[in-house]
Scaffold this motif. Structure first.
Motif, short mmCIF file in Angstrom:
data_model
loop_
_atom_site.label_atom_id
_atom_site.label_comp_id
_atom_site.label_asym_id
_atom_site.label_seq_id
_atom_site.Cartn_x
_atom_site.Cartn_y
_atom_site.Cartn_z
N SER A 1 0.81 -1.22 0.00
CA SER A 1 0.00 0.00 0.00
C SER A 1 0.84 1.27 0.00
O SER A 1 0.45 2.28 -0.60
CB SER A 1 -0.97 0.00 1.18
N ASP A 2 1.99 1.27 0.65
CA ASP A 2 2.86 2.46 0.65
C ASP A 2 3.35 2.78 -0.76
O ASP A 2 3.39 3.94 -1.16
CB ASP A 2 4.05 2.27 1.59
N THR A 3 3.71 1.74 -1.50
CA THR A 3 4.17 1.95 -2.87
C THR A 3 3.03 2.43 -3.76
O THR A 3 3.22 3.32 -4.60
CB THR A 3 4.78 0.65 -3.44
N LEU A 4 1.84 1.86 -3.57
CA LEU A 4 0.68 2.31 -4.35
C LEU A 4 0.35 3.76 -4.03
O LEU A 4 0.03 4.55 -4.94
CB LEU A 4 -0.54 1.42 -4.08
N LEU A 5 0.41 4.13 -2.76
CA LEU A 5 0.14 5.52 -2.38
C LEU A 5 1.16 6.46 -3.00
O LEU A 5 0.81 7.50 -3.56
CB LEU A 5 0.14 5.66 -0.86
N ALA A 6 2.43 6.08 -2.96
CA ALA A 6 3.48 6.91 -3.58
C ALA A 6 3.25 7.04 -5.08
O ALA A 6 3.41 8.12 -5.65
CB ALA A 6 4.86 6.32 -3.29
N SER A 7 2.84 5.97 -5.72
CA SER A 7 2.55 6.01 -7.15
C SER A 7 1.37 6.92 -7.44
O SER A 7 1.38 7.70 -8.41
CB SER A 7 2.25 4.60 -7.68
N PHE A 8 0.35 6.84 -6.61
CA PHE A 8 -0.84 7.68 -6.76
C PHE A 8 -0.45 9.15 -6.59
O PHE A 8 -0.90 10.02 -7.34
CB PHE A 8 -1.89 7.27 -5.72
N GLN A 9 0.40 9.44 -5.63
CA GLN A 9 0.87 10.80 -5.41
C GLN A 9 1.69 11.30 -6.59
O GLN A 9 1.58 12.46 -6.99
CB GLN A 9 1.67 10.88 -4.11
N GLN A 10 2.53 10.44 -7.17
CA GLN A 10 3.31 10.82 -8.35
C GLN A 10 2.39 11.08 -9.55
O GLN A 10 2.61 12.02 -10.31
CB GLN A 10 4.33 9.73 -8.68
N LEU A 11 1.37 10.24 -9.69
CA LEU A 11 0.39 10.44 -10.76
C LEU A 11 -0.31 11.79 -10.57
O LEU A 11 -0.50 12.54 -11.53
CB LEU A 11 -0.63 9.29 -10.77
N ALA A 12 -0.65 12.11 -9.33
CA ALA A 12 -1.31 13.39 -9.04
C ALA A 12 -0.41 14.57 -9.36
O ALA A 12 -0.88 15.62 -9.81
CB ALA A 12 -1.75 13.44 -7.59
N SER A 13 0.88 14.42 -9.15
CA SER A 13 1.79 15.52 -9.45
C SER A 13 1.90 15.77 -10.96
O SER A 13 2.12 16.89 -11.40
CB SER A 13 3.17 15.29 -8.84
N LYS A 14 1.71 14.71 -11.75
CA LYS A 14 1.76 14.85 -13.21
C LYS A 14 0.41 15.23 -13.82
O LYS A 14 0.36 15.88 -14.86
CB LYS A 14 2.25 13.55 -13.85
N HIS A 15 -0.67 14.81 -13.18
CA HIS A 15 -2.03 15.04 -13.71
C HIS A 15 -2.95 15.50 -12.57
O HIS A 15 -3.92 14.82 -12.22
CB HIS A 15 -2.58 13.77 -14.34
N PRO A 16 -2.66 16.67 -11.96
CA PRO A 16 -3.41 17.09 -10.78
C PRO A 16 -4.90 17.27 -11.03
O PRO A 16 -5.72 16.87 -10.19
CB PRO A 16 -2.74 18.40 -10.36
N ALA A 17 -5.28 17.84 -12.14
CA ALA A 17 -6.70 18.08 -12.39
C ALA A 17 -7.48 16.75 -12.45
O ALA A 17 -8.55 16.62 -11.84
CB ALA A 17 -6.90 18.87 -13.68
#
Length: 109
Positions: A56-72
Motif C-alpha cells: 500500500s505504501d508503494t501504491l500511495l506513492a505512485s498515486f501521489q506521483q500520478l497526481a503531481s503529473k495530472h493534478p486536475a
C-alpha cells in the motif's frame, strides 16, 4: 472503427466464449459490445496482476506521483468520489458481485 487481426484459433475461442458471458449476464449481448467487454476486462486483469502484489505504501506513492503529473484528473476524481460518498460505496458493492466472477458491461464499471 478500428479493426483487429486475430488468428482463427483466438477468434473461434472468443466467438464461442460469448455464450458463457451471456449466461452470466442472463441476457444477449452484441458482438462489438462483447469484444469491448473482453478487452476492457483483460486490461483490468493485467493491471491487477502487475499491481496486485504491490504494498500500500508503494501504491500511495505512485498515486501521489500520478497526481503531481495530472493534478486536475487525479484530484478531480478524488473530490468527485468523496462527494458521491455512500452512493459510490453502494454501487461498488453491487458491482462487486458481477466483477468477482469477472463480468461487467462497459457501462456498469
Amino acid at each position: 472503427m478500428p479493426q483487429l487481426m486475430l488468428s482463427e484459433e483466438v477468434y473461434d475461442r472468443i466467438t464461442q466464449f460469448k455464450q458463457v458471458v451471456e449466461a452470466v449476464l442472463e441476457e444477449p449481448i452484441d458482438f462489438d459490445t462483447y469484444v469491448e467487454l473482453l478487452l476492457s476486462r483483460a486490461t483490468d486483469c493485467m493491471l491487477a496482476d502487475l499491481l496486485g502484489a504491490v504494498d500500500s505504501d508503494t501504491l500511495l506513492a505512485s498515486f501521489q506521483q500520478l497526481a503531481s503529473k495530472h493534478p486536475a484528473s487525479v484530484y478531480g476524481y478524488v473530490a468527485e468520489t468523496l462527494k458521491r460518498g455512500q452512493e459510490v460505496i453502494d454501487q461498488k458493492t453491487r458491482a462487486a458481485m458481477k466483477r468477482k466472477i469477472g463480468f461487467l458491461t462497459p457501462g456498469n464499471k
